[in-house]
Structure formats: C-alpha cells, structure tokens
Design a protein around this motif. Structure first.
Motif, mmCIF file in Angstrom:
data_model
loop_
_atom_site.group_PDB
_atom_site.id
_atom_site.type_symbol
_atom_site.label_atom_id
_atom_site.label_comp_id
_atom_site.label_asym_id
_atom_site.label_seq_id
_atom_site.Cartn_x
_atom_site.Cartn_y
_atom_site.Cartn_z
ATOM 1 N N ALA A 1 2.172 -0.331 -6.703
ATOM 2 C CA ALA A 1 1.114 -0.306 -5.690
ATOM 3 C C ALA A 1 -0.064 0.533 -6.179
ATOM 4 C CB ALA A 1 1.646 0.238 -4.372
ATOM 5 N N VAL A 2 -1.254 0.188 -5.692
ATOM 6 C CA VAL A 2 -2.471 0.941 -5.999
ATOM 7 C C VAL A 2 -3.086 1.398 -4.685
ATOM 8 C CG1 VAL A 2 -4.758 0.880 -7.050
ATOM 9 C CG2 VAL A 2 -2.876 -0.397 -8.097
ATOM 10 N N VAL A 3 -3.428 2.691 -4.621
ATOM 11 C CA VAL A 3 -3.981 3.277 -3.402
ATOM 12 C C VAL A 3 -5.293 3.968 -3.753
ATOM 13 C CG1 VAL A 3 -3.638 4.965 -1.561
ATOM 14 C CG2 VAL A 3 -1.697 3.622 -2.406
ATOM 15 N N GLY A 4 -6.357 3.609 -3.040
ATOM 16 C CA GLY A 4 -7.638 4.278 -3.205
ATOM 17 C C GLY A 4 -8.564 3.556 -4.169
ATOM 18 N N PRO A 5 -9.705 4.233 -4.482
ATOM 19 C CA PRO A 5 -10.055 5.625 -4.144
ATOM 20 C C PRO A 5 -10.443 5.783 -2.671
ATOM 21 C CG PRO A 5 -11.885 4.551 -5.228
ATOM 22 C CD PRO A 5 -10.746 3.578 -5.265
ATOM 23 N N TYR A 6 -10.493 7.022 -2.230
ATOM 24 C CA TYR A 6 -10.915 7.375 -0.887
ATOM 25 C C TYR A 6 -10.091 6.655 0.180
ATOM 26 C CZ TYR A 6 -15.037 9.423 -3.120
ATOM 27 O OH TYR A 6 -15.874 10.164 -3.904
ATOM 28 N N ALA A 7 -8.778 6.593 -0.004
ATOM 29 C CA ALA A 7 -7.894 5.976 0.983
ATOM 30 C C ALA A 7 -7.118 7.051 1.721
ATOM 31 C CB ALA A 7 -6.944 5.002 0.311
ATOM 32 N N ARG A 8 -6.662 6.694 2.922
ATOM 33 C CA ARG A 8 -5.847 7.616 3.701
ATOM 34 C C ARG A 8 -4.607 6.875 4.194
ATOM 35 N NH1 ARG A 8 -7.089 10.647 9.488
ATOM 36 N NH2 ARG A 8 -5.362 12.122 9.376
ATOM 37 N N LEU A 9 -3.448 7.392 3.799
ATOM 38 C CA LEU A 9 -2.188 6.882 4.295
ATOM 39 C C LEU A 9 -1.599 7.908 5.237
ATOM 40 C CD1 LEU A 9 -0.505 5.340 1.111
ATOM 41 C CD2 LEU A 9 -2.141 4.306 2.701
ATOM 42 N N ARG A 10 -1.400 7.514 6.494
ATOM 43 C CA ARG A 10 -0.897 8.419 7.519
ATOM 44 C C ARG A 10 0.592 8.173 7.762
ATOM 45 N NH1 ARG A 10 -4.710 7.600 12.496
ATOM 46 N NH2 ARG A 10 -3.272 9.144 13.385
ATOM 47 N N PRO A 11 1.225 9.030 8.574
ATOM 48 C CA PRO A 11 2.664 8.878 8.782
ATOM 49 C C PRO A 11 3.064 7.477 9.245
ATOM 50 C CG PRO A 11 1.966 11.000 9.584
ATOM 51 C CD PRO A 11 0.714 10.271 9.192
ATOM 52 N N GLY A 12 4.133 6.981 8.632
ATOM 53 C CA GLY A 12 4.643 5.656 8.955
ATOM 54 C C GLY A 12 4.083 4.543 8.106
ATOM 55 N N ALA A 13 3.181 4.868 7.173
ATOM 56 C CA ALA A 13 2.663 3.842 6.261
ATOM 57 C C ALA A 13 3.737 3.509 5.227
ATOM 58 C CB ALA A 13 1.397 4.322 5.578
ATOM 59 N N GLU A 14 4.065 2.225 5.118
ATOM 60 C CA GLU A 14 5.109 1.761 4.209
ATOM 61 C C GLU A 14 4.510 0.653 3.354
ATOM 62 O OE1 GLU A 14 8.874 1.490 2.450
ATOM 63 O OE2 GLU A 14 8.349 2.878 4.078
ATOM 64 N N LEU A 15 4.320 0.943 2.059
ATOM 65 C CA LEU A 15 3.706 -0.004 1.142
ATOM 66 C C LEU A 15 4.754 -0.582 0.211
ATOM 67 C CD1 LEU A 15 1.232 1.437 2.287
ATOM 68 C CD2 LEU A 15 0.293 1.576 -0.013
ATOM 69 N N ALA A 16 4.884 -1.909 0.192
ATOM 70 C CA ALA A 16 5.830 -2.573 -0.693
ATOM 71 C C ALA A 16 5.242 -2.678 -2.102
ATOM 72 C CB ALA A 16 6.182 -3.950 -0.138
ATOM 73 N N GLU A 17 5.972 -3.313 -2.997
ATOM 74 C CA GLU A 17 5.544 -3.409 -4.392
ATOM 75 C C GLU A 17 4.242 -4.203 -4.522
ATOM 76 O OE1 GLU A 17 8.621 -4.791 -6.941
ATOM 77 O OE2 GLU A 17 10.043 -3.243 -6.329
ATOM 78 N N ASP A 18 3.395 -3.714 -5.443
ATOM 79 C CA ASP A 18 2.152 -4.393 -5.830
ATOM 80 C C ASP A 18 1.151 -4.550 -4.682
ATOM 81 O OD1 ASP A 18 3.067 -4.736 -8.497
ATOM 82 O OD2 ASP A 18 4.246 -6.458 -7.838
ATOM 83 N N VAL A 19 1.240 -3.731 -3.677
ATOM 84 C CA VAL A 19 0.244 -3.714 -2.602
ATOM 85 C C VAL A 19 -1.029 -3.061 -3.126
ATOM 86 C CG1 VAL A 19 -0.313 -2.555 -0.411
ATOM 87 C CG2 VAL A 19 1.842 -3.798 -0.669
ATOM 88 N N ARG A 20 -2.164 -3.496 -2.599
ATOM 89 C CA ARG A 20 -3.449 -2.897 -2.953
ATOM 90 C C ARG A 20 -4.101 -2.352 -1.688
ATOM 91 N NH1 ARG A 20 -1.202 -3.614 -6.976
ATOM 92 N NH2 ARG A 20 -1.906 -4.557 -8.929
ATOM 93 N N ILE A 21 -4.334 -1.037 -1.691
ATOM 94 C CA ILE A 21 -5.055 -0.370 -0.601
ATOM 95 C C ILE A 21 -6.311 0.231 -1.215
ATOM 96 C CG2 ILE A 21 -4.997 1.423 1.159
ATOM 97 C CD1 ILE A 21 -3.019 -0.870 1.649
ATOM 98 N N GLY A 22 -7.475 -0.231 -0.759
ATOM 99 C CA GLY A 22 -8.708 0.149 -1.438
ATOM 100 C C GLY A 22 -9.470 1.276 -0.788
ATOM 101 N N ASN A 23 -10.773 1.322 -1.095
ATOM 102 C CA ASN A 23 -11.600 2.460 -0.695
ATOM 103 C C ASN A 23 -11.909 2.447 0.799
ATOM 104 O OD1 ASN A 23 -13.176 0.204 -2.113
ATOM 105 N ND2 ASN A 23 -14.706 1.060 -0.738
ATOM 106 N N PHE A 24 -11.838 3.642 1.376
ATOM 107 C CA PHE A 24 -12.131 3.870 2.792
ATOM 108 C C PHE A 24 -11.267 2.989 3.695
ATOM 109 C CE2 PHE A 24 -15.983 4.830 0.346
ATOM 110 C CZ PHE A 24 -16.060 6.191 0.603
#
Length: 449
Positions: free
Chosen positions: A306-329
C-alpha cells in the motif's frame, strides 16, 4: 516463582508545573505509566498493584486502560516511598511470592532487566537495581561489601566518602512480599526529609542476617522524569531508540530525525517512510508499504504494497488492504479499503467500506454524520466515483457502478448503473459496463493514432 508488581504512581510532580498527574504525561503518544506497565507485563505477574495519590481517578483509569485486572490503592498522605509501598499490603496480604517495586515515572526499564532482578531473587533476599551514571549528582549511593549490598544512602544523608561512590540507586527493588512489608514496618522517618524510605530496606535486611544484592543496568534505563525538560529528553531518547530499531530491522527512513513513532508502532521490513511522518498509537504497517511525506497515522492497519500520502491522514479504524493507494490530502476514518482500491485526492472517507479496485475521485465525501448518529457507506468492487461526489449515508453503490462528477447520492445505486447529476441523481441501470467499454475503445483508438 509468582511475582506481584507494585507500581508507585502517587506523586504530584510539582516541578512539572501541571494539573496533569506526572505519570500521565505522554511519551511517544501514551502516558509514561503505560510504558512501565507494558514492559512489566513481560513478567506475567500474578498481580499488579498501582499506588495512586495525586489525580488518583485519572491515574487509575489510565492503568486499567492497559489492563482492566490491575488493582489500585491510594496513598492519601505523601510520607515517602516506604509508606507508599506499605499501602499495597491489604491487596497482597495473602500473596506468597516475590514483590517487585517499580516507579511510574521511570518508563524505560527493559524486560531483560526485570527478568534479571527476578532471577537474582532466587539467591538473595533483597535485590536492588543499580547503575553507574556519567554524573552521579544527587542520586542515592549503593554501599557495597563485596557482592553484597550493605545499605543505600540518600545523597542528602550521605557523607563525603559515600558521595564519592559511583554505583547509584536505580530505585527498583525485589523481595518476598511478606518479608518486604515486615521490613517496611521496621523503617522510621528519622532522616533529612522526615519520610519513610524504601531505601532503608537493605540495611534492615542485613541486621536480620538477610542478603541483599545488586543487578545493574544502563543509565538510560533509569531515566526519571521530574520536569518538562526531562520529559522532552525522554521523548528524544525514545524516538532515537525507535528509529535505530526500525533501521536495524530493515525499514528505510529517508530522514530518520523527522519521523516520530508511538510506543506501540509496528512496521515491517522493506517499508519506505519518507520525511515528516507521525505515527500515533495503534499503527501496524506491513512489509513493503510506502508512507509518503507529511502523513499522520493513528489506530490503523496498512497492508503490504500500500502507498499512503503525501499529506494523508489515517484515523482510528482505517484498514487498508494490499496495494491500496491513498493520496494527498485524503482522510480515512473507520473504513475498510479493499485490495487495489484508490483514493487519490482531496477526499474524506469515514464509516465506509470500499470494494476491490474501486476508484474514488477527487473531492468525494462520505457524509456519515447527521448531527446525532454515524451512518455507513458501502461501495462495491470496480466502482468509479466521480469527482465531487457527495455520498449521503446510509447508502450503497453496487459493483461496477459509476457516479458522475458532482453527484449527490441519497439513494442506493445498483451494480453496473450510472448515476448522473446535477440535482437528484438520475440512475440508469445496466449502463456502466457499456460506458466503460466505450471509453476503453476510445482510448485504444487514441493510442493507435
């Protein structure tokens, strides 16, 4: 040998200049008391007693957050460490095992040191923790007679010859529980502070023909926190240690000094962490993930690849599986993002489930809160959510569906349907697959041209 822990956490910490009890000041995102209790749990204690005083209710709640089976007792008057330990007697009066005394403001004692003290207690009646600091300063001194500890002398009560001793008192002590309370009964407050010292125990034990000995540790383990400067130094020490450990196990830190860990951060090897990343409590990062710059993670799980960011926020309960993309802001809270899904830009996903390979467009919001209750959004697999889509929960979007840019989705969208704005969305069932086929054919023609 069964072990009972007595954690002293009653002090006000006047030099902290704070309404917050000293042991609740955070290091690496959790109270310093939590560090002590978490480490001491490695002894698998039969009982744990926390002695509270100033801010007792808050300290007791923090202790039970670590383990609800922890027992607490209050020291109503602050009459010294010996008096504090004595408060645990009613809870241990039937305990026939080893008692180990620890301090709630000394958070960096290692598991190995605690095990060494317990092992030493098999051959000695009293075991004291000792260390040799670079600057002995005002620490209490350990007066030895060969390998036997004769007595502990507080600095303010020590002679010049005793102050020249380099071996200092680390505070921790182990002794048979019932013998410990008997020895405490023999203490008095005839000293410079007018208090009952736990440090009188070795000398009293010697008078009864009992053996006291010393287990040594590094100075770093005995770091105690009495003021804000020492709190900052303790944070620096923890972060440097955590960074070194991460590098040692195979984590890449592009700028180690800018990455901040929590007490319980878990990161797998071959993870790449860019500068200025902050990990709050409760984060697990699996092997091979990539956390990009200026991201903040707390109470979440990030799977491999998985890739997270830049400038990302993961709060409690965030569950990311394999190869997920979470981007900026992008902010994710209490949501499951399935394998290969993408949430790349300027989006809030809360109280939601997103299926595999779905793509969430920029500016999407799951409107999960009605002012009183939280509601769930469910997005299936292979869904395309157009930019600036508002999903008014509770709502679901079926597999393979599509929403147009600017959609306000208040009703469920079936699979393979297109939701078209502007005001209330118009739903055209069975059209999404044909629409995507048309776009793919157009793209293929463009490439050929």
């Amino acid at each position: 040998m069964q072990t009972a822990l007595i954690i002293l956490a009653a002090g006000k910490g006047t030099r902290m200049r704070s309404d917050l009890p000293k042991v609740l000041h955070p290091i690496a995102g959790v109270p310093m008391l939590t560090h002590v209790l978490s480490t001491a749990a490695a002894l698998d204690p039969a009982r744990t007693v926390v002695v509270t005083g100033h801010g007792a209710e808050a300290v007791e709640a923090a202790a039970r957050d670590v383990n609800e089976d922890i027992q607490t007792v209050r020291q109503e008057e602050q009459l010294g460490t010996g008096h504090a330990v004595a408060q645990a007697r009613p809870l241990l009066q039937d305990f026939d095992g080893l008692a180990m005394v620890l301090f709630g403001d000394t958070p960096f004692i290692r598991e190995e040191t605690l095990h060494a003290m317990r092992d030493a207690a098999q051959d000695a009646d009293v075991v004291v923790l000792g260390f040799e600091p670079q600057d002995p300063g005002r620490y209490g001194r350990l007066v030895m007679d060969g390998d036997r500890l004769d007595r502990i002398v507080e600095y303010k009560d020590a002679s010049e010859a005793e102050r020249a001793i380099s071996m200092c008192n680390g505070g921790l002590m182990a002794c048979s529980a019932q013998k410990l309370f008997e020895l405490i009964d023999a203490t008095n407050n005839e000293n410079a502070s007018g208090e009952y010292y736990l440090t009188d125990i070795p000398a009293l034990a010697g008078q009864q023909g009992l053996k006291s000995t010393v287990v040594t540790c590094t100075e770093d383990e005995t770091i105690g926190i009495n003021n804000r400067a020492q709190l900052a130094e303790a944070e620096r020490f923890f972060q440097n240690s955590a960074r070194a450990e991460a590098l040692e196990i195979g984590v890449t830190l592009v700028a180690p000094e800018t990455v901040h860990f929590a007490q319980d951060t878990v990161i797998g090897r071959d993870t790449l962490i860019e500068p200025n990343v902050v990990f709050g409590p409760g984060v697990t990062i699996e092997t091979g993930a990539h956390i990009r710059a200026f991201s903040h993670l707390e109470g979440c799980h990030v799977s491999r690849g998985a890739v997270v960011g830049p400038y990302a926020r993961l709060r409690p309960g965030a569950e990311l599986a394999e190869d997920v993309r979470i981007g900026n802001f992008v902010e994710i809270k209490n949501a499951e993002i399935a394998e290969g899904a993408k949430v790349n830009h300027l989006t809030y996903i809360g109280d939601a489930t997103i299926g595999a390979r779905s793509n969430i467009g920029a500016g999407t919001i799951t409107c999960n809160y009605d002012g009183v209750m939280k509601h769930q959004t469910t997005i299936g697999a292979d869904v395309f959510i157009g930019s600036n889509t508002m999903l008014i929960a509770p709502v679901s979007v079926g597999n393979g569906a599509l929403t147009g840019t600017g959609s306000i989705v208040k009703t469920d969208i079936p699979g393979d349907a297109i939701a078209i704005p502007p005001q209330q969305v118009e739903v055209k069932e069975g059209r999404a697959g044909r629409y995507f086929d048309m776009l793919r054919a157009k793209k293929a023609r463009h490439k050929k041209g």
